[in-house]
Design an enzyme around this catalytic site. Structure first.
Site, short mmCIF file in Angstrom:
data_model
loop_
_atom_site.label_atom_id
_atom_site.label_comp_id
_atom_site.label_asym_id
_atom_site.label_seq_id
_atom_site.Cartn_x
_atom_site.Cartn_y
_atom_site.Cartn_z
N GLU B 45 0.87 -1.18 0.00
CA GLU B 45 0.00 0.00 0.00
C GLU B 45 0.90 1.23 0.00
O GLU B 45 1.66 1.43 0.94
CB GLU B 45 -0.89 0.06 1.24
CG GLU B 45 -2.13 -0.81 1.17
CD GLU B 45 -1.85 -2.23 1.60
OE1 GLU B 45 -1.05 -2.40 2.52
OE2 GLU B 45 -2.41 -3.16 1.00
N ASP B 56 -5.43 8.14 11.02
CA ASP B 56 -4.11 7.62 11.31
C ASP B 56 -3.56 8.10 12.63
O ASP B 56 -3.88 9.18 13.10
CB ASP B 56 -3.14 8.03 10.18
CG ASP B 56 -3.40 7.22 8.93
OD1 ASP B 56 -3.28 5.98 9.00
OD2 ASP B 56 -3.76 7.82 7.90
#
Lengths: 393, 253
Positions: B45, B56
């Site tokens: 990714e 995140d």
């Protein structure tokens, strides 16, 4: 055209809920319950009672005689600055804390920029005896020491947001992360008409008490329940949403939104989102926001900490694009001068955010029979240091 | 056949690695990809950096901020990846937030991905409902898979819906948390992995968030088709740079 939110959570092209899957259950729970709970008789009673005996509502609609004479028009001030904690922000935090209680939440988080929403949240958490954590940018903590102290006195924990630019947008990111990490017991009290649906609509509804009162107050004073113009400052846009709310679909009423131009729209140090923003996504909402051509969110600037948000609520983005509202932007200097003017002509020291709105009087002509309602959204106590520095008081 | 489907036909547990493009240095993207493939990682990714990555944790946000400071942009990343298929044949997934893609232009973004032979996308803040209604047709037209996340809180009915709309794989978030390395998983997490395994979904699942070492990799992949490591790899890059990637991969399996 309809200017209220639609059943999918959009205002025209704007709004929606662009959220990570981790937030889906929290936001869905709110979306499914907020209208139902707010319509329950015992909720309404508790909300109205607290607004009356705790916040001090209804706030006066005050005819500003000297100002009206100078500008040869009829100027009314909706005195939200007289609310407990010093601004309109508390209308929303009262509503949301009552909602959170009914959803069985026992932990509250909030974001704050200048600290006004943080104080309003810490206040209602103290009132209800609920744990309160306020995220605040590390830079803002240094700039807004008195409000940090207030939150601490009220029993809240102030957590510094140390990521990114260490200001309001980062505090919001941190609050969202906290919510992702605590999906079950926590309610996130957003302070403005921003964020994923249903927040913009929910906050606007709690703030709509401002125009609800304005209607009957104007009726008593002017014999008609609508003004010709409503004028408010817009950062995220909660005080403006409250003043506009009951007039959104009343075309007799002209809507004026005043943004912070900061040092000037072309200086790179501005918060005039309608002029500088492009359609995009910030904090879960599709709206206008200030960003680089590559889609990175930029840091806005205004001398008033409450207006320097890089986006604007989706309702306001829609009012702007559909031309329902007139948007103007006012630089720091004019806003500061209006802080002094309002103080010396009406004996009201406004918040610097609020002072921006009044500068519309210099930008636009109003007729002698026209009725204008300004949202006097907050008082200037919190801004004394800035006023002292600026005017060498 | 899409490389992701091909990969899932292999009879093995998969290891996928996430990194932020443009970190530690702007031009590290291609060397990192080459070293990951040489270390026999199954899939990568590639993170498209964003100023406000709200799903995140601190490690990925900091690497993202640094990548932006290094000068990474969407256009720059596409330029770096222009000839990547001369060197890399494992599946490549771009992972990023929706706003930079909107500004680039969604259609143009899809075209560039197709030209480079990107196999799929993960866009954490593009909800499955909006994707299904507004973008799926476009992604399909460009042969791009779009992968969705599920969490321990995702209701069963919604998991079924995501399973139906998904291609490639379903990204199982290990716990109700933002990204970040953890040293071990508790019973709640393994129960959740098992619950999802018992649903017999059509789409294979891989576990991500909180995987940092052989122990968590093993626990995650024993109930799914594999696992994705992000923050722990970024911390490794920060300390060891891009040349010792093989050591990192060997420490995992």
């Amino acid at each position: 055209m309809n200017y209220n939110v639609d059943e999918k959570g959009y205002y025209g092209d704007f709004g929606g809920a662009f959220i990570p899957e981790m937030l889906y259950p929290n936001v869905a729970e709110l979306r499914e319950n907020y209208l139902k709970i707010a319509a329950e008789p015992d909720f309404k009673k508790e909300f109205d009672d607290l607004l009356k005996v705790y916040v001090g509502r209804p706030t006066p609609l005050y005819f500003a005689k000297r100002l009206s004479e100078r500008y040869n028009t009829k100027i009314y001030l909706k005195r939200e600055d007289l609310c407990h904690t010093g601004a309109h922000k508390v209308n929303n935090t009262i509503g949301q804390i009552l909602l959170a209680k009914r959803l069985g939440k026992n932990r509250i988080i909030a974001e704050t920029g200048a600290g006004q929403h943080g104080v309003a949240t810490a206040t209602v958490c103290a009132l209800m005896g609920i744990e309160c954590i306020v995220y605040m940018g590390e830079l803002d903590i240094k700039r807004q020491a008195p409000n940090v102290a207030r939150m601490k006195m009220l029993g809240a924990e102030v957590r510094p947001a140390q990521s990114g630019s260490k200001t309001l947008k980062d505090a919001t990111n941190e609050a969202i992360r906290d919510w992702i990490n605590n999906p079950v017991d926590t309610h996130y009290i957003i302070g403005s008409v921003v964020g994923p649906h249903p927040y913009p609509d929910m906050v606007a509804r709690f703030q709509s008490v401002i125009s609800k009162e304005t209607k009957w107050q104007l009726h008593e004073l002017e014999g008609r329940d609508y003004p010709d113009h409503v004028i408010a400052c817009v950062g995220g846009g909660s005080n403006a949403a409250g003043l506009y709310y009951h007039y959104l679909n009343d075309e007799r009423v002209n809507i004026i939104a005043v943004e912070a131009a900061g040092k000037g729209i072309d200086t790179g140090e501005s918060a005039a989102t309608s002029a500088l923003g492009k359609e995009g996504i910030i904090h879960g909402s599709k709206t206008l926001l200030m960003q680089t051509p590559d889609g990175q969110i930029t840091e806005p600037y205004s001398i008033s900490a409450g207006l320097d948000y890089p986006g604007v609520g989706p309702m306001h983005a829609h009012l702007f694009r559909s031309k329902r509202a007139e948007f103007i932007s006012i630089p720091d200097q004019e806003a500061m001068d209006w802080g002094l003017t309002l103080s010396q002509m009406e004996g009201i020291i406004p918040a610097i955010e609020t002072a921006h709105a009044f500068a519309a009087l210099d930008v636009r002509k109003f007729g002698p029979e026209e009725v204008i309602v300004f949202n006097c959204s907050g008082r200037g106590d919190k801004d004394l240091d800035t006023y002292i520095d600026y005017f060498k008081l | 056949m899409n490389r992701i489907d091909q990969k899932f036909q292999e009879d093995k547990k998969l290891l996928s690695i996430y990194f932020s493009a443009g970190y530690p240095s702007l031009e590290d993207t291609v060397p990192i990809l080459k070293n990951l493939q040489a270390a026999r990682v199954d899939m990568v990714e590639i993170g498209l950096p964003f100023s406000d990555p709200l799903a995140d944790g601190p490690t990925i946000q900091e690497s993202s901020t640094q990548a932006l400071r290094n000068g990474m942009t969407t256009e720059k990343l596409f330029t770096q990846l222009e000839n990547i298929r001369e060197h890399i044949d494992i599946p490549l997934v771009l992972m990023g937030y929706f706003n930079p893609m909107m500004q680039y232009g969604i259609e143009k973004f899809c075209q560039r991905c197709e030209a480079i032979e990107i196999d799929g996308l993960i866009i954490p803040d593009l909800p499955v409902d909006v994707y299904h209604e507004d973008y799926k047709a476009l992604f399909d037209q460009h042969g791009l898979y779009n992968m969705f996340l599920i969490t321990p809180q995702t209701p069963e009915e919604r998991i079924r819906y995501i399973d139906q709309v998904s291609n490639g794989f379903i990204y199982m978030v290990s716990s109700a948390a933002v990204t970040g390395a953890q040293s071990s998983f508790g019973n709640t997490q393994t129960d959740y992995f098992q619950r999802i395994a018992n649903m017999n979904l059509n789409t294979p699942t891989v576990v991500g968030f909180g995987i940092s070492n052989a122990q968590t990799y093993e626990a995650a992949s024993s109930h799914s088709r594999g696992a994705i490591i992000g923050s722990a790899f970024i911390k490794f890059l920060e300390k060891e740079g891009v040349n010792k990637i093989e050591d990192f991969v060997q420490s995992i399996r």
